[in-house]
Motif scaffolding. Structure first.
Motif, PDB file in Angstrom:
ATOM      1  N   PRO A 480       0.837  -1.214   0.000  1.00  0.00           N
ATOM      2  CA  PRO A 480       0.000   0.000   0.000  1.00  0.00           C
ATOM      3  C   PRO A 480       0.867   1.257   0.000  1.00  0.00           C
ATOM      4  CG  PRO A 480      -0.003  -1.002   2.172  1.00  0.00           C
ATOM      5  CD  PRO A 480       0.727  -1.954   1.275  1.00  0.00           C
ATOM      6  N   ARG A 481       0.453   2.247  -0.790  1.00  0.00           N
ATOM      7  CA  ARG A 481       1.265   3.445  -0.954  1.00  0.00           C
ATOM      8  C   ARG A 481       0.361   4.649  -1.199  1.00  0.00           C
ATOM      9  NH1 ARG A 481       1.317  -0.470  -4.525  1.00  0.00           N
ATOM     10  NH2 ARG A 481       0.841  -0.023  -6.691  1.00  0.00           N
ATOM     11  N   ILE A 482       0.854   5.812  -0.804  1.00  0.00           N
ATOM     12  CA  ILE A 482       0.089   7.046  -0.920  1.00  0.00           C
ATOM     13  C   ILE A 482      -0.281   7.306  -2.380  1.00  0.00           C
ATOM     14  CG2 ILE A 482       0.200   9.552  -0.656  1.00  0.00           C
ATOM     15  CD1 ILE A 482       1.990   9.150   1.755  1.00  0.00           C
ATOM     16  N   ASN A 483      -1.535   7.678  -2.605  1.00  0.00           N
ATOM     17  CA  ASN A 483      -2.042   8.089  -3.919  1.00  0.00           C
ATOM     18  C   ASN A 483      -2.002   6.984  -4.970  1.00  0.00           C
ATOM     19  OD1 ASN A 483      -0.797  11.552  -3.766  1.00  0.00           O
ATOM     20  ND2 ASN A 483      -2.519  10.565  -2.773  1.00  0.00           N
ATOM     21  N   GLN A 484      -1.901   5.727  -4.538  1.00  0.00           N
ATOM     22  CA  GLN A 484      -1.969   4.655  -5.523  1.00  0.00           C
ATOM     23  C   GLN A 484      -3.418   4.442  -5.947  1.00  0.00           C
ATOM     24  OE1 GLN A 484      -1.677   0.740  -2.788  1.00  0.00           O
ATOM     25  NE2 GLN A 484      -2.218   0.369  -4.905  1.00  0.00           N
ATOM     26  N   PHE A 485      -3.611   3.835  -7.113  1.00  0.00           N
ATOM     27  CA  PHE A 485      -4.954   3.453  -7.540  1.00  0.00           C
ATOM     28  C   PHE A 485      -5.093   1.946  -7.364  1.00  0.00           C
ATOM     29  CE2 PHE A 485      -5.010   7.700  -8.824  1.00  0.00           C
ATOM     30  CZ  PHE A 485      -6.341   8.067  -8.857  1.00  0.00           C
ATOM     31  N   GLN A 486      -6.123   1.567  -6.609  1.00  0.00           N
ATOM     32  CA  GLN A 486      -6.240   0.197  -6.122  1.00  0.00           C
ATOM     33  C   GLN A 486      -6.574  -0.774  -7.264  1.00  0.00           C
ATOM     34  OE1 GLN A 486      -8.237   2.795  -4.725  1.00  0.00           O
ATOM     35  NE2 GLN A 486      -6.602   3.275  -3.278  1.00  0.00           N
ATOM     36  N   GLU A 487      -6.267  -2.031  -7.027  1.00  0.00           N
ATOM     37  CA  GLU A 487      -6.539  -3.100  -7.988  1.00  0.00           C
ATOM     38  C   GLU A 487      -7.639  -3.990  -7.414  1.00  0.00           C
ATOM     39  OE1 GLU A 487      -2.812  -5.058  -8.748  1.00  0.00           O
ATOM     40  OE2 GLU A 487      -1.744  -3.152  -8.980  1.00  0.00           O
ATOM     41  N   TRP A 488      -8.824  -3.909  -7.986  1.00  0.00           N
ATOM     42  CA  TRP A 488      -9.973  -4.645  -7.440  1.00  0.00           C
ATOM     43  C   TRP A 488     -10.224  -5.958  -8.182  1.00  0.00           C
ATOM     44  CZ3 TRP A 488     -11.144  -2.799  -2.917  1.00  0.00           C
ATOM     45  CH2 TRP A 488     -10.920  -1.446  -2.638  1.00  0.00           C
ATOM     46  N   PHE A 489     -10.018  -5.987  -9.472  1.00  0.00           N
ATOM     47  CA  PHE A 489     -10.106  -7.220 -10.258  1.00  0.00           C
ATOM     48  C   PHE A 489      -9.046  -7.078 -11.339  1.00  0.00           C
ATOM     49  CE2 PHE A 489     -11.720 -10.170 -13.481  1.00  0.00           C
ATOM     50  CZ  PHE A 489     -12.088 -11.263 -12.705  1.00  0.00           C
ATOM     51  N   ALA A 490      -7.816  -7.362 -10.945  1.00  0.00           N
ATOM     52  CA  ALA A 490      -6.675  -7.125 -11.838  1.00  0.00           C
ATOM     53  C   ALA A 490      -6.519  -8.298 -12.797  1.00  0.00           C
ATOM     54  CB  ALA A 490      -5.404  -6.927 -11.025  1.00  0.00           C
ATOM     55  N   VAL A 491      -6.755  -8.046 -14.057  1.00  0.00           N
ATOM     56  CA  VAL A 491      -6.686  -9.091 -15.072  1.00  0.00           C
ATOM     57  C   VAL A 491      -5.221  -9.370 -15.430  1.00  0.00           C
ATOM     58  CG1 VAL A 491      -7.240  -9.629 -17.476  1.00  0.00           C
ATOM     59  CG2 VAL A 491      -8.954  -8.553 -15.994  1.00  0.00           C
ATOM     60  N   ASP A 492      -4.893 -10.633 -15.511  1.00  0.00           N
ATOM     61  CA  ASP A 492      -3.556 -11.059 -15.923  1.00  0.00           C
ATOM     62  C   ASP A 492      -3.566 -11.249 -17.436  1.00  0.00           C
ATOM     63  OD1 ASP A 492      -1.167 -12.391 -16.525  1.00  0.00           O
ATOM     64  OD2 ASP A 492      -1.178 -13.499 -14.644  1.00  0.00           O
ATOM     65  N   PRO A 493      -2.763 -10.486 -18.187  1.00  0.00           N
ATOM     66  CA  PRO A 493      -2.819 -10.592 -19.652  1.00  0.00           C
ATOM     67  C   PRO A 493      -2.428 -11.969 -20.183  1.00  0.00           C
ATOM     68  CG  PRO A 493      -0.919  -9.285 -18.952  1.00  0.00           C
ATOM     69  CD  PRO A 493      -1.773  -9.505 -17.735  1.00  0.00           C
ATOM     70  N   LYS A 494      -1.713 -12.756 -19.380  1.00  0.00           N
ATOM     71  CA  LYS A 494      -1.232 -14.051 -19.847  1.00  0.00           C
ATOM     72  C   LYS A 494      -2.194 -15.194 -19.539  1.00  0.00           C
ATOM     73  CE  LYS A 494       3.609 -12.637 -19.351  1.00  0.00           C
ATOM     74  NZ  LYS A 494       4.906 -12.915 -18.672  1.00  0.00           N
ATOM     75  N   LYS A 495      -3.255 -14.892 -18.794  1.00  0.00           N
ATOM     76  CA  LYS A 495      -4.200 -15.944 -18.424  1.00  0.00           C
ATOM     77  C   LYS A 495      -5.422 -15.948 -19.346  1.00  0.00           C
ATOM     78  CE  LYS A 495      -3.001 -16.431 -13.524  1.00  0.00           C
ATOM     79  NZ  LYS A 495      -3.503 -16.369 -12.134  1.00  0.00           N
ATOM     80  N   THR A 496      -6.156 -17.063 -19.297  1.00  0.00           N
ATOM     81  CA  THR A 496      -7.402 -17.188 -20.047  1.00  0.00           C
ATOM     82  C   THR A 496      -8.573 -17.136 -19.078  1.00  0.00           C
ATOM     83  OG1 THR A 496      -6.344 -18.526 -21.751  1.00  0.00           O
ATOM     84  CG2 THR A 496      -8.738 -18.655 -21.600  1.00  0.00           C
ATOM     85  N   TYR A 497      -9.649 -16.468 -19.490  1.00  0.00           N
ATOM     86  CA  TYR A 497     -10.827 -16.300 -18.644  1.00  0.00           C
ATOM     87  C   TYR A 497     -12.059 -16.871 -19.347  1.00  0.00           C
ATOM     88  CZ  TYR A 497      -7.902 -13.174 -15.887  1.00  0.00           C
ATOM     89  OH  TYR A 497      -6.894 -12.651 -15.109  1.00  0.00           O
ATOM     90  N   ILE A 498     -13.051 -17.230 -18.543  1.00  0.00           N
ATOM     91  CA  ILE A 498     -14.353 -17.639 -19.058  1.00  0.00           C
ATOM     92  C   ILE A 498     -15.283 -16.433 -18.967  1.00  0.00           C
ATOM     93  CG2 ILE A 498     -16.330 -19.173 -18.754  1.00  0.00           C
ATOM     94  CD1 ILE A 498     -13.765 -20.568 -19.634  1.00  0.00           C
TER      95      ILE A 498
END
Length: 536
Positions: A480-498
C-alpha cells in the motif's frame, strides 16, 4: 431410486441458490454502476469548472481562486489539482486528454522550468517567475511535491507517458540542488518541510527504481534511508515534533517504501535497517494513536506528549507504512493496527470533522480507507465509505468547483478511486453519462452490469483493470502506498478467462486476459442492458 431423487432435489436447490446469488450480485453491480456514474460525472464537472478559471494567456490553472489566483505553482496547482484533471480526462474524455491537458503540460514545461527541468512559481500578471531571485528551497519543495502527489499517481495509471517523462526529467535534475541532510530555509515551509520533502523523494525514488531499473535511483534512496534509519536521526528519537498528518507523515511512508525496495534489492541493507524501522513504527503506535487506533495530528515522539489532539485525516498514509512492513516482516501487531482503525470507522467516524469541514479532509480519509480495505476487506468499512463519499460529494458547487483551491484536485482523486472501486477497475471507451456500468465480485468471479439509459444506441468497449503495480511500475509486490490506484479485479494478460453473457442466453466463451484489457466490445440499443460474468 430414493437416493437419486434426493440427489436431484439437492442439485435443484443448489442451482436455485446459485441463481439467487447471481441475481443479487447483478443487482449490486447495477447499484455500483449508478454510484460510479455519479462520481464520474462529478469529476467531469470539476474539470469543466476549473478549466473555466484557467489563465487566458497561458492556459494554466491558478493556485486558488482567491488570494492566489495570479500564479501557478508546483507544490499546489501542479501537484494536487492539475494531475487529476488529467486523469479524469484520460478516463472520460480522451480528446481533452490528448489536447488541452497535454498542451498544459507542454506550457508548464516551457514556462516554469527554472533550474534545468525543475519548476518554479509563475506569475500570470508578471508573465515571468513570481520572484526574480531563485530560491532553491522552494524549487526543491515544489519539485518533490509535484512528483509525489501528482506525477507518480498519473504514471501508475497511465504507464509511460509524457507525464512520466516530465517526472523523470525533474528527478534527474534534482541532483543539481539536493544535498543531505535536506534542509529548507525560511519560515514559509514550517518545521516539518524537511521530513516531508525527504519522504516525498523516498517514495518517488523507490518507485522509479523499480519502474526504470536505474540503480542510481535506489542509491539515492538508500542514502536518504541511511540518514534517517540510524541512531542519530531516527525521526522518533531525534524530532521533538512529528506530524502524523500530511506535511510530516510522508517520512514514515517514504522510509517504508525504501525499506521495501531493499528487502528485495539489498537484503543486507534491509537487515541493517530493520531494528530502526521497527523501533520507529512501534513508537508511532505507542505514542501517536488514540483509543480507536487513529493518529493524532502531531506528537512529541520522545516524550509522548500530544502536541495537537486533532485526528489526522491522513491516518491511512501512516497505516500504509505499517501494513507494508507487516507484509515484509510478518509482524502481527502492524496488521492488527490496521484492523483496529478500520473497525472503528463506521461506529465512531461518520460525518467526522477531519479538516474543519473541508472536503480535502474527507478525500484523504476516504482514500486511506479504500487503500487498506483493498487489502483487508473489513465488512463495516463498505457502508462507511458509501456514506462518507456522499458527504464529500455534497460539498461540490453547481459549477463543478468544490472549494476553489488546489485541494479540489484531491476531491477528484478520491472520487475516481471510489468510482473505480465500484466498477472493479473497468473503464469504458466512448464514455456517455447516460450509460451506467458497474461490477460486483464473489470470490474470484466478477459480475458486470451495463445499462444504456439513452433512447439512442451506444457502442463502446469495456476495458478491464490491470495489475498496475506490476504492469506500469514493475513493483515486486503490491504494497500500500500514498495516492496509488487500487486493484480490485486485476486481469492477468497471460491468463485465459471464461466470459458468460447472461443477456445472450448464457453464451460462454474463452477470452484472453489481454483481450479484456484491450477492451470487450459492447453495442446496446436505447434502454438495453448487458450482464456479464468473468471467471478465471
Amino acid at each position: 431410486m430414493k437416493q437419486l431423487l434426493l440427489f436431484f432435489s439437492g442439485f435443484c436447490l443448489l442451482a436455485s441458490a446459485q441463481a439467487q446469488t447471481s441475481t443479487q450480485l447483478f443487482e449490486e453491480a447495477a447499484s455500483n454502476g449508478r454510484l460510479a456514474n455519479e462520481g464520474f460525472k462529478r469529476c467531469d464537472r470539476y474539470v469543466t469548472g476549473w478549466l473555466a478559471q484557467a489563465d487566458s494567456a497561458t492556459g494554466l490553472i491558478p493556485r486558488n481562486l482567491k488570494e492566489s489566483r495570479d500564479f501557478w505553482n508546483a507544490w499546489d496547482a501542479a501537484a494536487d489539482n492539475y494531475p487529476f484533471m488529467v486523469m479524469t480526462s484520460a478516463i472520460l474524455k480522451p480528446a481533452l486528454f490528448k489536447g488541452r491537458m497535454l498542451d498544459m503540460l507542454n506550457t508548464e514545461k516551457k514556462m516554469t522550468a527554472r533550474i534545468g527541468n525543475l519548476p518554479d512559481t509563475y506569475s500570470f500578471t508578471r508573465k515571468a517567475f513570481r520572484s526574480e531571485k531563485v530560491d532553491t528551497s522552494q524549487v526543491l519543495f515544489g519539485s518533490a511535491e509535484y512528483m509525489k502527489d501528482g506525477l507518480i499517481p498519473l504514471t501508475e495509471w497511465l504507464g509511460k507517458s509524457p507525464w512520466s517523462d516530465r517526472m523523470l526529467a525533474i528527478l534527474d535534475d534534482l541532483e543539481k540542488i539536493v544535498r543531505l541532510p535536506i534542509h529548507l530555509e525560511g519560515q514559509f515551509y514550517g518545521n516539518s518541510a524537511d521530513v516531508e520533502t525527504a519522504g516525498d523523494l523516498l517514495q518517488v525514488l523507490s518507485r522509479m527504481y523499480w519502474m526504470t531499473g536505474n540503480p542510481s535511483y535506489l542509491k539515492r534512496a538508500v542514502e536518504l534511508g541511511d540518514y534517517y534509519l540510524c541512531d542519530a536521526n531516527l525521526p522518533t528519537r531525534s524530532l521533538q515534533r512529528l506530524r502524523l498528518r500530511d506535511h510530516g507523515c510522508e517520512i514514515v511512508a517514504g522510509l517504508s517504501e525504501v525499506y521495501a525496495a531493499v528487502h528485495y534489492a539489498n537484503p543486507a541493507k534491509k537487515k541493517q535497517w530493520q531494528p530502526y524501522m521497527h523501533e520507529m513504527l512501534d513508537c508511532v503506535l505507542a505514542k501517536g494513536r488514540n483509543d480507536d487506533g487513529l493518529f493524532y495530528n502531531e506528537v512529541n515522539p520522545v516524550t509522548g506528549t500530544i502536541l495537537d489532539k486533532g485526528i489526522a485525516d491522513t491516518w491511512g498514509y501512516t497505516l500504509n507504512a505499517l501494513y507494508t512492513v507487516y507484509m515484509l516482516d510478518s509482524k502481527p501487531a502492524y496488521r492488527d493496527a490496521v484492523l483496529k482503525a478500520l473497525n472503528a470507522l463506521d461506529t465512531r467516524y461518520r460525518n467526522f470533522d477531519w479538516e474543519k469541514g473541508s472536503s480535502d479532509g474527507y478525500a484523504d480519509a476516504i482514500e486511506g480507507a479504500l487503500n487498506l480495505y483493498a487489502r483487508e476487506p473489513v465488512p463495516s468499512v463498505k457502508p462507511w465509505l458509501d456514506s462518507q463519499v456522499q458527504v464529500m460529494w455534497g460539498m461540490q458547487q453547481p459549477n463543478g468547483i468544490i472549494e476553489g483551491w488546489h485541494g479540489d484536485g484531491n476531491f477528484a482523486r478520491t472520487t475516481l478511486m471510489y468510482s473505480l472501486w465500484k466498477t472493479a477497475g473497468i473503464t469504458a471507451t466512448n464514455w456517455d453519462e447516460q450509460v451506467l456500468y458497474g461490477a460486483a465480485s464473489s470470490k474470484d468471479n466478477l459480475f458486470v452490469s451495463v445499462t444504456n439509459t439513452n433512447t439512442t444506441p451506444w457502442t463502446g468497449t469495456l476495458k478491464f483493470g490491470t495489475q498496475l503495480h506490476k504492469d506500469h511500475l514493475n513493483l515486486p509486490v503490491n504494497y500500500p502506498r500514498i495516492n496509488q490506484f487500487q486493484e480490485w479485479f486485476a486481469v492477468d494478460p497471460k491468463k485465459t478467462y471464461i466470459l458468460i453473457n447472461r443477456t445472450n442466453t448464457n453464451k460462454t466463451t474463452r477470452i484472453s486476459g489481454q483481450a479484456l484489457i484491450d477492451g470487450y466490445p459492447v453495442s446496446l440499443k436505447g434502454g438495453e442492458g448487458l450482464q456479464l460474468i468473468i471467471m478465471p
